[in-house]
Design a protein around this motif. Structure first.
Motif, PDB file in Angstrom:
ATOM      1  N   SER A   2     -54.164 -36.415  61.892  1.00  0.00           N
ATOM      2  CA  SER A   2     -52.813 -36.959  61.781  1.00  0.00           C
ATOM      3  C   SER A   2     -52.109 -36.901  63.135  1.00  0.00           C
ATOM      4  CB  SER A   2     -52.007 -36.162  60.752  1.00  0.00           C
ATOM      5  OG  SER A   2     -51.689 -34.880  61.269  1.00  0.00           O
ATOM      6  N   LEU A   3     -51.052 -37.683  63.273  1.00  0.00           N
ATOM      7  CA  LEU A   3     -50.262 -37.666  64.497  1.00  0.00           C
ATOM      8  C   LEU A   3     -49.651 -36.279  64.718  1.00  0.00           C
ATOM      9  CD1 LEU A   3     -49.174 -39.243  66.893  1.00  0.00           C
ATOM     10  CD2 LEU A   3     -47.302 -40.033  65.436  1.00  0.00           C
ATOM     11  N   HIS A   4     -49.190 -35.657  63.648  1.00  0.00           N
ATOM     12  CA  HIS A   4     -48.632 -34.297  63.721  1.00  0.00           C
ATOM     13  C   HIS A   4     -49.686 -33.332  64.255  1.00  0.00           C
ATOM     14  CE1 HIS A   4     -47.065 -30.425  62.275  1.00  0.00           C
ATOM     15  NE2 HIS A   4     -45.870 -31.010  62.209  1.00  0.00           N
ATOM     16  N   ALA A   5     -50.887 -33.390  63.703  1.00  0.00           N
ATOM     17  CA  ALA A   5     -51.975 -32.498  64.141  1.00  0.00           C
ATOM     18  C   ALA A   5     -52.355 -32.775  65.592  1.00  0.00           C
ATOM     19  CB  ALA A   5     -53.191 -32.653  63.229  1.00  0.00           C
ATOM     20  N   ASP A   6     -52.364 -34.048  65.974  1.00  0.00           N
ATOM     21  CA  ASP A   6     -52.667 -34.382  67.366  1.00  0.00           C
ATOM     22  C   ASP A   6     -51.611 -33.809  68.305  1.00  0.00           C
ATOM     23  OD1 ASP A   6     -54.068 -36.090  69.543  1.00  0.00           O
ATOM     24  OD2 ASP A   6     -51.936 -36.619  69.675  1.00  0.00           O
ATOM     25  N   ALA A   7     -50.343 -33.889  67.920  1.00  0.00           N
ATOM     26  CA  ALA A   7     -49.267 -33.345  68.759  1.00  0.00           C
ATOM     27  C   ALA A   7     -49.420 -31.836  68.913  1.00  0.00           C
ATOM     28  CB  ALA A   7     -47.909 -33.696  68.164  1.00  0.00           C
ATOM     29  N   VAL A   8     -49.722 -31.153  67.820  1.00  0.00           N
ATOM     30  CA  VAL A   8     -49.927 -29.698  67.879  1.00  0.00           C
ATOM     31  C   VAL A   8     -51.111 -29.384  68.801  1.00  0.00           C
ATOM     32  CG1 VAL A   8     -50.609 -27.664  66.543  1.00  0.00           C
ATOM     33  CG2 VAL A   8     -48.849 -29.216  65.649  1.00  0.00           C
ATOM     34  N   ARG A   9     -52.214 -30.092  68.629  1.00  0.00           N
ATOM     35  CA  ARG A   9     -53.391 -29.872  69.470  1.00  0.00           C
ATOM     36  C   ARG A   9     -53.071 -30.132  70.940  1.00  0.00           C
ATOM     37  NH1 ARG A   9     -56.335 -32.956  72.116  1.00  0.00           N
ATOM     38  NH2 ARG A   9     -55.627 -34.851  71.089  1.00  0.00           N
ATOM     39  N   THR A  10     -52.409 -31.254  71.211  1.00  0.00           N
ATOM     40  CA  THR A  10     -52.052 -31.615  72.584  1.00  0.00           C
ATOM     41  C   THR A  10     -51.203 -30.525  73.226  1.00  0.00           C
ATOM     42  OG1 THR A  10     -52.187 -33.977  72.099  1.00  0.00           O
ATOM     43  CG2 THR A  10     -50.849 -33.330  74.002  1.00  0.00           C
ATOM     44  N   LEU A  11     -50.205 -30.062  72.515  1.00  0.00           N
ATOM     45  CA  LEU A  11     -49.300 -29.037  73.054  1.00  0.00           C
ATOM     46  C   LEU A  11     -49.984 -27.683  73.203  1.00  0.00           C
ATOM     47  CD1 LEU A  11     -46.136 -30.148  71.112  1.00  0.00           C
ATOM     48  CD2 LEU A  11     -46.416 -30.186  73.613  1.00  0.00           C
ATOM     49  N   GLY A  86     -52.270 -40.891  68.279  1.00  0.00           N
ATOM     50  CA  GLY A  86     -51.920 -39.640  68.934  1.00  0.00           C
ATOM     51  C   GLY A  86     -50.758 -39.854  69.887  1.00  0.00           C
ATOM     52  N   LEU A  87     -50.289 -38.762  70.481  1.00  0.00           N
ATOM     53  CA  LEU A  87     -49.168 -38.847  71.421  1.00  0.00           C
ATOM     54  C   LEU A  87     -49.495 -39.726  72.621  1.00  0.00           C
ATOM     55  CD1 LEU A  87     -47.746 -35.221  71.566  1.00  0.00           C
ATOM     56  CD2 LEU A  87     -46.591 -37.280  70.754  1.00  0.00           C
ATOM     57  N   ALA A  88     -50.678 -39.558  73.177  1.00  0.00           N
ATOM     58  CA  ALA A  88     -51.066 -40.347  74.347  1.00  0.00           C
ATOM     59  C   ALA A  88     -51.072 -41.833  74.012  1.00  0.00           C
ATOM     60  CB  ALA A  88     -52.431 -39.903  74.861  1.00  0.00           C
ATOM     61  N   GLU A  89     -51.567 -42.171  72.839  1.00  0.00           N
ATOM     62  CA  GLU A  89     -51.607 -43.567  72.418  1.00  0.00           C
ATOM     63  C   GLU A  89     -50.202 -44.101  72.180  1.00  0.00           C
ATOM     64  OE1 GLU A  89     -53.460 -41.115  71.233  1.00  0.00           O
ATOM     65  OE2 GLU A  89     -55.499 -41.720  71.719  1.00  0.00           O
ATOM     66  N   ALA A  90     -49.308 -43.266  71.642  1.00  0.00           N
ATOM     67  CA  ALA A  90     -47.913 -43.680  71.427  1.00  0.00           C
ATOM     68  C   ALA A  90     -47.242 -43.966  72.764  1.00  0.00           C
ATOM     69  CB  ALA A  90     -47.155 -42.597  70.653  1.00  0.00           C
ATOM     70  N   ALA A  91     -47.465 -43.103  73.750  1.00  0.00           N
ATOM     71  CA  ALA A  91     -46.875 -43.307  75.075  1.00  0.00           C
ATOM     72  C   ALA A  91     -47.388 -44.601  75.705  1.00  0.00           C
ATOM     73  CB  ALA A  91     -47.182 -42.112  75.978  1.00  0.00           C
ATOM     74  N   LEU A  92     -48.681 -44.849  75.580  1.00  0.00           N
ATOM     75  CA  LEU A  92     -49.274 -46.071  76.134  1.00  0.00           C
ATOM     76  C   LEU A  92     -48.743 -47.313  75.411  1.00  0.00           C
ATOM     77  CD1 LEU A  92     -51.276 -47.037  78.274  1.00  0.00           C
ATOM     78  CD2 LEU A  92     -53.072 -46.847  76.560  1.00  0.00           C
ATOM     79  N   ARG A  93     -48.644 -47.244  74.092  1.00  0.00           N
ATOM     80  CA  ARG A  93     -48.109 -48.369  73.312  1.00  0.00           C
ATOM     81  C   ARG A  93     -46.674 -48.681  73.742  1.00  0.00           C
ATOM     82  NH1 ARG A  93     -44.550 -48.158  69.831  1.00  0.00           N
ATOM     83  NH2 ARG A  93     -44.894 -45.984  69.230  1.00  0.00           N
ATOM     84  N   GLU A  94     -45.856 -47.636  73.824  1.00  0.00           N
ATOM     85  CA  GLU A  94     -44.461 -47.819  74.241  1.00  0.00           C
ATOM     86  C   GLU A  94     -44.381 -48.428  75.637  1.00  0.00           C
ATOM     87  OE1 GLU A  94     -41.340 -47.303  72.962  1.00  0.00           O
ATOM     88  OE2 GLU A  94     -42.046 -46.761  70.970  1.00  0.00           O
ATOM     89  N   ALA A  95     -45.219 -47.951  76.544  1.00  0.00           N
ATOM     90  CA  ALA A  95     -45.212 -48.465  77.914  1.00  0.00           C
ATOM     91  C   ALA A  95     -45.570 -49.945  77.937  1.00  0.00           C
ATOM     92  CB  ALA A  95     -46.170 -47.659  78.790  1.00  0.00           C
TER      93      ALA A  95
END
Length: 175
Positions: A2-11, A86-95
């Motif tokens: 999940s996106l939540h789990a990815d954020a926790v892992r990333t952090l 994931g967070l990285a994908e969200a940042a890239l999508r937004e960019a």
């Protein structure tokens, strides 16, 4: 995952560059532990967001957007969406959405964290650096009033301290 789990892992995996960033990292993890909906705009107690500073292919300039609502020069970024892996994908999508530039590539993992208040709630922003392909030309999105390239040494003249710190972190990452 999940996106939540990815954020926790990333952090959990991210090594903060200093004590202040480490405190933010831990507070983001506490937030996510306390709020199962802490990734989403609907979480009124704040939510994790993802942003990216777009850097040109030569590593000499950054692309900033003049935010329509805030009337400030900022990096691209914003709210996570259910389709983000994931967070990285969200940042890239937004960019890509906010710059109109395709073919952006991420330069490693997060470079810094920034917690700031917005009209909707506190944003717990996870910030990345992305590189534009050679000759990239941006297109102003509906969320922006303008889009402009700035040399790294010009950034401090048009942004607040949070974006200045992001630009400094980006320059450090690129070197």
């Amino acid at each position: 995952m999940s996106l939540h789990a990815d954020a926790v892992r990333t952090l959990k995996e991210w090594t903060a560059p200093d004590e202040s960033q480490e405190r933010l990292r831990l507070s983001y993890l506490d937030h996510l532990a306390s709020f199962p909906d802490g990734m989403w705009k609907a979480c009124a107690d704040g939510h994790v967001t993802a942003s990216a500073l777009v850097v040109d292919a030569a590593g000499e300039r950054v692309l900033l957007t003049l935010h329509r609502k805030l009337r400030m020069w900022l990096q691209t970024g914003g709210h996570c969406e259910p389709g983000d892996a994931g967070l990285a994908e969200a940042a890239l999508r937004e960019a890509e959405e906010e710059s109109g530039i395709g073919g952006l590539t991420r330069v490693g993992g997060p470079v810094r964290l920034d917690r700031h208040e917005t009209p909707c709630a506190w944003h717990l922003d996870v910030q990345y650096v992305v590189r534009a392909p050679r000759g990239a030309v941006g297109t102003v999105s509906a969320e922006s009033l303008d889009l402009q390239w700035f040399r790294f040494d010009e950034v401090g003249d048009v942004v607040d301290t949070s974006v200045q710190r992001l630009a400094e972190a980006a320059l450090h990452r690129l070197r």
